[in-house]
Each structure stands twice: as structure tokens, then as C-alpha cells.
Design an enzyme around this catalytic site. Structure first.
Site, mmCIF file in Angstrom:
data_model
loop_
_atom_site.group_PDB
_atom_site.id
_atom_site.type_symbol
_atom_site.label_atom_id
_atom_site.label_comp_id
_atom_site.label_asym_id
_atom_site.label_seq_id
_atom_site.Cartn_x
_atom_site.Cartn_y
_atom_site.Cartn_z
ATOM 1 N N GLN A 99 -4.332 -1.931 9.658
ATOM 2 C CA GLN A 99 -4.185 -3.124 8.949
ATOM 3 C C GLN A 99 -4.733 -4.168 9.801
ATOM 4 O O GLN A 99 -4.453 -4.200 11.129
ATOM 5 C CB GLN A 99 -2.673 -3.433 8.622
ATOM 6 C CG GLN A 99 -2.663 -4.672 7.461
ATOM 7 C CD GLN A 99 -3.286 -4.720 6.239
ATOM 8 O OE1 GLN A 99 -3.014 -3.674 5.688
ATOM 9 N NE2 GLN A 99 -3.806 -5.856 5.996
ATOM 10 N N ASP A 134 -11.042 2.394 3.879
ATOM 11 C CA ASP A 134 -11.225 1.067 3.821
ATOM 12 C C ASP A 134 -12.718 0.999 3.760
ATOM 13 O O ASP A 134 -12.939 -0.167 3.600
ATOM 14 C CB ASP A 134 -10.459 0.239 5.105
ATOM 15 C CG ASP A 134 -9.310 -0.308 4.704
ATOM 16 O OD1 ASP A 134 -9.009 -0.608 3.580
ATOM 17 O OD2 ASP A 134 -8.770 -0.858 5.804
ATOM 18 N N LYS A 175 0.898 -1.026 0.105
ATOM 19 C CA LYS A 175 0.059 0.007 0.009
ATOM 20 C C LYS A 175 0.881 1.334 -0.041
ATOM 21 O O LYS A 175 0.647 2.255 -0.711
ATOM 22 C CB LYS A 175 -1.012 -0.113 1.083
ATOM 23 C CG LYS A 175 -2.018 -1.144 1.083
ATOM 24 C CD LYS A 175 -2.929 -1.391 2.345
ATOM 25 C CE LYS A 175 -3.823 -2.609 2.140
ATOM 26 N NZ LYS A 175 -4.478 -2.827 3.537
#
Lengths: 294, 294
Positions: free
Chosen positions: B97, B120, B53
Site C-alpha cells: 500500500q 497493482d 481491499k
């Protein structure tokens, strides 16, 4: 012939339970749950719906407040009313009866309601929490249907459920709820809608049908598998000069041909409708007890 | 043989477009979009994902910040970090994460992220807004799949889509998105999962298959209709002593038998995976431009 899913009788039982819980709250020195409803304008159907909700509160001993606003109300004034209700510690939950007049922004109104008081379960926070399996106020109609499946002890795990209609109020949340890892739930769910190629073919595979289309008697017996559970959310007015009011209420399901094949079926009226109002009471009790949010 | 849905190539194209947009933002005197990622502990897979990412940000000219925290971090400290990121005007969006170590409350962490920075799309506010068709950050994997369908101009209206797997990150939002009145969308969607009685029979009816099961090569050619579009979300490590790393990556789809019947199919790796990282960049650009929230 199938077993009738008697929403009217079930609603009565649940209201009895709610009344008993209100009595014990009062005995413990607590005030009863308090639902407020905002009605904008004088749409006849909306007036009936709101009146039924207020009456249901009275039946179970909830406090209720009906706030009527003129159809010409400005957006800012309606939002100010919502802010007052959000801030009022004596109101546990409230609803704004939809639809509201066209000049008002329904989305902004829904978003203005504090999710902790959103007993209709229409705020995205509640919708998202529901979809993610977190505690949430569930929208009243799907919640009423789940309650009906539970009380009649209808097996759902592994069943193929067909939900017809993808509205945000009924079809989409119903599909989510029947899919999730829970009882009632764990169904394989197909969500059908206006763009579905062959709804009849889909329906013929269904163990459970939830019809939320808004077309009178759309689903006929030839579309139903022997032994299916049929839940009819539709409340359609069909003109009938012989009826006292000039119309009859018809579901989305053609009862006469579907019922002989079904194992369970809801009548219209007296099926899903009474359960929907009861769900609003259940959510209001949850709000009063702060079961969903602190 | 089918057309390969080349996620790697498509991601490269989209990254080129993003880089051009960053260049014009800079030319207009604006700072580039800024993504932060919080990595707790040192799970090897998570490290790889976060590194990908961060690298993707660098490729397109976004600013990025990687915040590493020890596996033993306390809940309160992690929440404090999130609050700092929520408050930091120079961070447009951030992710934590997942998974995080077991002693931490993943739900509380997700809820602590400001929905305006939740690139997200895991916060219930974004999930609910998505389900209700309001502007929202869409979860990265479903968004990547939609983008792939759009760029390859795959027809979806009226198609029967089968989504296998009901996770909150992939399967459930994918089912919602393919159902909605939009392109890509307007599919008749069936959501299958571990309790589905006969997944093979469901799959044989599918025009579009999205496999998000997490079982290597679960879906085989005999389960697929001629001409189906097959999207494989699975990334499963299968031991292979002959492979350099001791394992190979396999999708949920048995490519060798499925591909000959499919019209389009994603490879693993190089299909959905690269699109997922690209989606995170797209959401971060939306955050920087305040396209979803003011």
C-alpha cells in the site's frame, strides 16, 4: 521562411562529441562501446538501415558487429543468438533489425533481449520505465526528436503538441515523452491516429506537430497554425520515373505548403532520420557506461 | 439529467460474478485466489484502503493476508518481505500500500515485486506491456474506468477524450489505454496537467472527461460540453464542521453544475472508487489463473 531543423548537421555535431568521448575512454584504457546488430533475411530496406548503423559506429569509433542470419532461420536459433549476445560481456548493446520474417515471433524476440542491452528501447521494461519517468533507453526516433528540440532550444512548456500516429516505436512514446514533467516536455499532448475524426482540425491547434503517419505529404499547409514547429518522421517512397532510383523520398508533411507557415521544420530526408541513428549511438554509449542499469 | 455511472452497483455485480467463479474453482478442487497486502505504518487513509481491499476479498471468497509492518521498518526488511511473497506459491498477487514512509525507497520497492504478482500494475514491466498492447495487469483505477465504460456500453471510438492529471497511477495509463486500438479505446486523447495553458478550453472540446487532478470541484459546468461523459477520479476531503466526521468527500468535478450537461457522470463517492477495488480483485483472479504470465 522557417528555420530548418537540420538533422544531418546536428547528427554530425553529436557524432563529433561521441568520437571525442570514445577517444577519452580509450585514453583511460577502456575499450570503446560495442553495438551488435542482428539482420535476418535480406530485405533491401533493412539492409540499408543496418548498414547505416554499422557505418555510424565506425564514424565515432565504436566497435560494431553485424550478425546476418538467413530468412529461414528457426525461432529457437534466433533466440539462442540473442542469448549469446545477452551473455557476451564485450557487447554493450544490440538490436534485432525489424521487421523480421513472418514465421518468427517478433514479440518473443523483443522480450528475449536483456533490457540492459536493449538500446532500441523496445523491451517493455524500458518502455515502462520511460513512461514512469525512470532512467531507461528511449526509443531512437523519439529520443532523436527530443535531442533536436533541445539543441535548437525550442520552448515546449505549455505548448500544445499534436502527435499523429500511435505506433509503439514512434507515436505513443513521443506522446508520453512530450507530456512528462521535463524539458523538452511539459506539453499538452493530443495523440491522433486513424480513428481521429478530424485530424486537420486537431492539427490547426498545434504549436508542435510530430507526424508519424506513413502517408506521403498527408499534412498540408492549410492544416498548420502560423508559427508551428513541424517534425516529420515519415519516410515514404513515392514513385517517380524521372528520379534516378525510380522513386523519391517524401515525408508525411507537404513541405512546400507547410514550410511557409512553420517557425521550424524538419526536411525529409536529412531531418529526423539522421537523428535516429545518432540516438542509437547515444544509447549504446549509455549502455557501455552503465548509466541506466548497474 | 445524466445517467449516473453507478460504480457501487456495478462493483456489486462484478463481485457477484467473481464469487461465482471462485465457487466453480473450489468445485473443481482448486484453492481460491489469494491476495496479500503489505501495510507499512499506520496512516489512517492507508488503513482504510487496505481494510476495504481485504474486505472485498472476503466478500468474493478470495483468500487474503494482511501483513502489517511498523513505520520504522528498514528498507532491507521490507524488501525481504517482498521476496518472501514473490516466492510463496500460495500467494497469487500482492500489493504494497502506497505511500510508504519517506525513509523507504518507493521505486526500489515497486521494482522488487515480481511482475507476475504485481496486481497493482505499477511495475515497469506491466506498465510497458500495457503501453505496447501486450497482456498485462492494468493499474486498478484505469482498469475500473474501462470496465465501467464497457458495462455501460459507452461509445468511445473517435471520441475526443481529455484526461486531466498525468500521474503514473491514473492519468498517464488512462491516456494510453483510451488511445489504443481496442474497445474501450480508439479515442483521440489529450493529456492535460499543471502546465496546460487553458484547461477549460481543452475540456470544452471533450466527449469524455477523466478528471484525476486532486483538487476539489475544480471542473465546473461552464467547462463541459453538452452530452459529455464525465468520470471523476478525485476523492478530496473538504472540511465541513456540519459533517459527522468534520469533512465531506468531494470529487474533482463540481457535480451540481456539471451533471445537468453530462450524458453520463460518476458520483463521488460511489463512482470510480468501488470499481478500483474491484479491479484489484479482477487482477488477482487473472494472477491465480496465470492469464497474463505462465
Amino acid at each position: 521562411m522557417p528555420q530548418i531543423l537540420d538533422g544531418k548537421a546536428l547528427a554530425k555535431i553529436i557524432k563529433g562529441e561521441l568520437a571525442a568521448q570514445v577517444a577519452s575512454m580509450k585514453a583511460a584504457g577502456q575499450r570503446p562501446p560495442h553495438l551488435a546488430a542482428v539482420l535476418v533475411g535480406d530485405d533491401p530496406a533493412s539492409q540499408v538501415y543496418v548498414r547505416n548503423k554499422v557505418r555510424a559506429c565506425e564514424e565515432v569509433g565504436f566497435d560494431s558487429t553485424l550478425i546476418r542470419k538467413p530468412a529461414q532461420i528457426e525461432q529457437a536459433e534466433l533466440l539462442a543468438t540473442i542469448q549469446e549476445l545477452n551473455a557476451d560481456p564485450l557487447i554493450d548493446g544490440f538490436i534485432v533489425q525489424l521487421p523480421i520474417p513472418k514465421h518468427l515471433d517478433e514479440e518473443a524476440v523483443t522480450l528475449a533481449i536483456d533490457p540492459r542491452k536493449d538500446v532500441d528501447g523496445f523491451h517493455p521494461v524500458n518502455f515502462g520505465r520511460m513512461a514512469q519517468g525512470l532512467p531507461a533507453y528511449l526509443p531512437a526516433t523519439p529520443l532523436g526528436i527530443l535531442e533536436m528540440l533541445r539543441r535548437y532550444e525550442i520552448a515546449t512548456e505549455g505548448a500544445h503538441a499534436i502527435v499523429v500516429g500511435r505506433s509503439h516505436i514512434v507515436g505513443t512514446p513521443m506522446a508520453l515523452l512530450l507530456s512528462r514533467k521535463a524539458y523538452p516536455g511539459n506539453c499538452t499532448v493530443t495523440l491522433c491516429h486513424s480513428r481521429t475524426r478530424d485530424i486537420a482540425a486537431e492539427l490547426r491547434r498545434a504549436d508542435i506537430v510530430v507526424a508519424a503517419i506513413g502517408k506521403a505529404e498527408f499534412i498540408t499547409g492549410d492544416m498548420i497554425k502560423e508559427g508551428a514547429v513541424v517534425i516529420d518522421v515519415g519516410i515514404n517512397r513515392v514513385e517517380d520515373p524521372l528520379a534516378r532510383k525510380g522513386y523519391r523520398l517524401k515525408g508525411d508533411v507537404h513541405f512546400e505548403t507547410v514550410a511557409p507557415k512553420a517557425s521550424y521544420i524538419t526536411p525529409v530526408p536529412g531531418g529526423v532520420g539522421p537523428m535516429t541513428v545518432t540516438s542509437l549511438l547515444l544509447n549504446t554509449l549509455k549502455a557501455a557506461r552503465k548509466e541506466i542499469y548497474d
